[in-house]
Design a protein around this motif. Sequence first.
Motif, mmCIF file in Angstrom:
data_model
loop_
_atom_site.group_PDB
_atom_site.id
_atom_site.type_symbol
_atom_site.label_atom_id
_atom_site.label_comp_id
_atom_site.label_asym_id
_atom_site.label_seq_id
_atom_site.Cartn_x
_atom_site.Cartn_y
_atom_site.Cartn_z
ATOM 1 N N UNK B 111 0.837 -1.183 0.000
ATOM 2 C CA UNK B 111 0.000 0.000 0.000
ATOM 3 C C UNK B 111 0.874 1.235 0.000
ATOM 4 N N UNK B 112 0.613 2.096 -0.918
ATOM 5 C CA UNK B 112 1.351 3.345 -0.966
ATOM 6 C C UNK B 112 0.931 4.201 0.205
ATOM 7 N N UNK B 113 1.895 4.669 0.963
ATOM 8 C CA UNK B 113 1.597 5.436 2.159
ATOM 9 C C UNK B 113 2.011 6.879 1.957
ATOM 10 N N UNK B 114 1.060 7.684 1.629
ATOM 11 C CA UNK B 114 1.344 9.107 1.650
ATOM 12 C C UNK B 114 1.868 9.647 0.351
ATOM 13 N N UNK B 115 1.087 10.498 -0.247
ATOM 14 C CA UNK B 115 1.526 11.118 -1.488
ATOM 15 C C UNK B 115 2.626 12.123 -1.230
ATOM 16 N N UNK B 116 2.917 12.401 0.020
ATOM 17 C CA UNK B 116 3.873 13.451 0.313
ATOM 18 C C UNK B 116 5.280 12.925 0.445
ATOM 19 N N UNK B 117 5.483 11.645 0.168
ATOM 20 C CA UNK B 117 6.807 11.061 0.390
ATOM 21 C C UNK B 117 7.758 11.301 -0.752
ATOM 22 N N UNK B 118 7.344 12.004 -1.764
ATOM 23 C CA UNK B 118 8.173 12.123 -2.952
ATOM 24 C C UNK B 118 8.506 13.568 -3.274
ATOM 25 N N UNK B 119 8.799 14.326 -2.313
ATOM 26 C CA UNK B 119 9.334 15.644 -2.570
ATOM 27 C C UNK B 119 8.304 16.763 -2.563
ATOM 28 N N UNK B 120 7.014 16.447 -2.459
ATOM 29 C CA UNK B 120 6.035 17.527 -2.379
ATOM 30 C C UNK B 120 6.197 18.248 -1.048
ATOM 31 N N UNK B 121 5.954 19.522 -1.060
ATOM 32 C CA UNK B 121 6.039 20.231 0.223
ATOM 33 C C UNK B 121 4.958 19.715 1.160
ATOM 34 N N UNK B 122 5.300 19.447 2.405
ATOM 35 C CA UNK B 122 4.323 18.911 3.325
ATOM 36 C C UNK B 122 3.253 19.939 3.626
ATOM 37 N N UNK B 123 2.047 19.490 3.875
ATOM 38 C CA UNK B 123 0.986 20.439 4.209
ATOM 39 C C UNK B 123 1.252 21.044 5.579
ATOM 40 N N UNK B 124 0.713 22.197 5.757
ATOM 41 C CA UNK B 124 0.846 22.813 7.073
ATOM 42 C C UNK B 124 -0.053 22.072 8.046
ATOM 43 N N UNK B 125 0.264 22.141 9.312
ATOM 44 C CA UNK B 125 -0.579 21.466 10.291
ATOM 45 C C UNK B 125 -2.035 21.919 10.186
ATOM 46 N N UNK B 126 -2.219 23.196 9.935
ATOM 47 C CA UNK B 126 -3.584 23.692 9.802
ATOM 48 C C UNK B 126 -4.311 23.066 8.642
ATOM 49 N N UNK B 127 -3.617 22.898 7.525
ATOM 50 C CA UNK B 127 -4.232 22.270 6.355
ATOM 51 C C UNK B 127 -4.619 20.834 6.655
#
Lengths: 269, 198
Positions: B111-127
């Motif tokens: 299972x792919x875990x997290x679209x953010x693992x490939x260099x995208x800037x992480x979302x802010x905690x608020x987002x």
Amino acid sequence: MIHLMHLDQERRQRLLHGELSPPDAEAARRHLATCEACRDCIEREERDERESLELLAALDDAPPHVTPAQVATAARGGASPWGRWAAGLALTLGVAGAAYALPGSPVRPWVEQLLGPAQARPRPEAPVQPTSQPPTPEVGPASGPAGTPPETAAAGAGLMVEPGQDLLILFSSPQTGGSVRVVLGDGELVEAVALDGPASFTSDIDRLVIANADSDGSFEIRIPLNAPRVEIRVGERSVFLKDGQRITAASAGSAGAWTIPLSIGRDAR
Amino acid sequence: MHGPDLMQHEGTAAEERTQERIVRASPAAGPSFDDRFTELFEEHFRRLHRFVNRLSGDRELADDLAQETFIRLYRRRSVPERVEAWLITVALNLFRNVRTTRSRRSRLLTVSRGAHAHGDPPPSPGDVVEAGAVRQRVRAAIERLPERERSMLLLHAEGYGYRDIASALELNDASVGTLLARARRAFREAFDDTSHAS
């Protein structure tokens, strides 16, 4: 201008989603060109739909990384099709051996008949596969459908299908010898296996065809107890029918199994 | 003759259909089933998974059911005449059957875990908090719909046509548009209600 017929909700939705026939869609568009009320309705419904789709996207998770090959392997029930066919062959040989050993078994004369010509026809130790196939099952193009039951195969090959509501299993021709052993059992799938002799298996909606024109071998067919209706024909002759719990067969059965000669109907041709 | 001699008058027609289908099934007549299966998988797996995931709210269950649906298609060894209707009908039946028992068999899945693992800037905690809140509200709104309306809404969101939706949900084809509009309205009302509740 009097609007004789506004677009009702069903037609508005169908127009939005491309579900109207071309003439009806054209008529609807002509009406919209002259009716502000209907245009307002359509625009509002279009906006509602767009916003709903955006909201639903919040539910999405990443899909699993799974390939068609992995699904095909799982469908065949093991890591390797080789192992499955070997296991299937071992199972059927075991069943055949037990049938051979039973007193008065009709299998004995058939085996003795086969042993004679079988000396000139080598029986494989393991399921026979086209040599071009790689060991790892892969679903896809390329020469030889790797990991899939070959269309023309020797002993141990077969096919599994779902019984659906009404399944016809058709042997294309009566044979000079050989038989089909029909077994009712647990499980969800109908399974047809060639115990010996060449045969090819194909399936289509509501039928499984066993092309056995050049064979005098024997087969085994396993039918789930809860299959609603399964009929077996040899050529034009119906030789077995399971209709609910009622069984009609061309040979007497015992303990949920019937052995039916595949020479039935040959003289009638 | 001590067995059934059934439907003799259908024998010839059956023979003709058999010959037609054997020809059609031969490799020379077109792509193999495995090729066709690969095409269907690549075209339909993700959208079917997305539908079941939205319907169930359970990603692992959606993984299992989507795969099981295609396993059954593969075992069928033939392509249904209306493959989309077949896929969603099987998936829905599996969902209904599994929903209460929740038995899950292991599959070959990663299972792919997290679209953010490939260099995208992480979302802010608020987002992240905001996205989570919206997701919860949407989930709550969907859960409030009757199963038929829920399924209809989600199937249409995946682009399935009216005919296939009607077939899978055993509806009158002529009323799918109206029922769909009602389902959408009910969903929006339920979603708006969740904002008042929170």
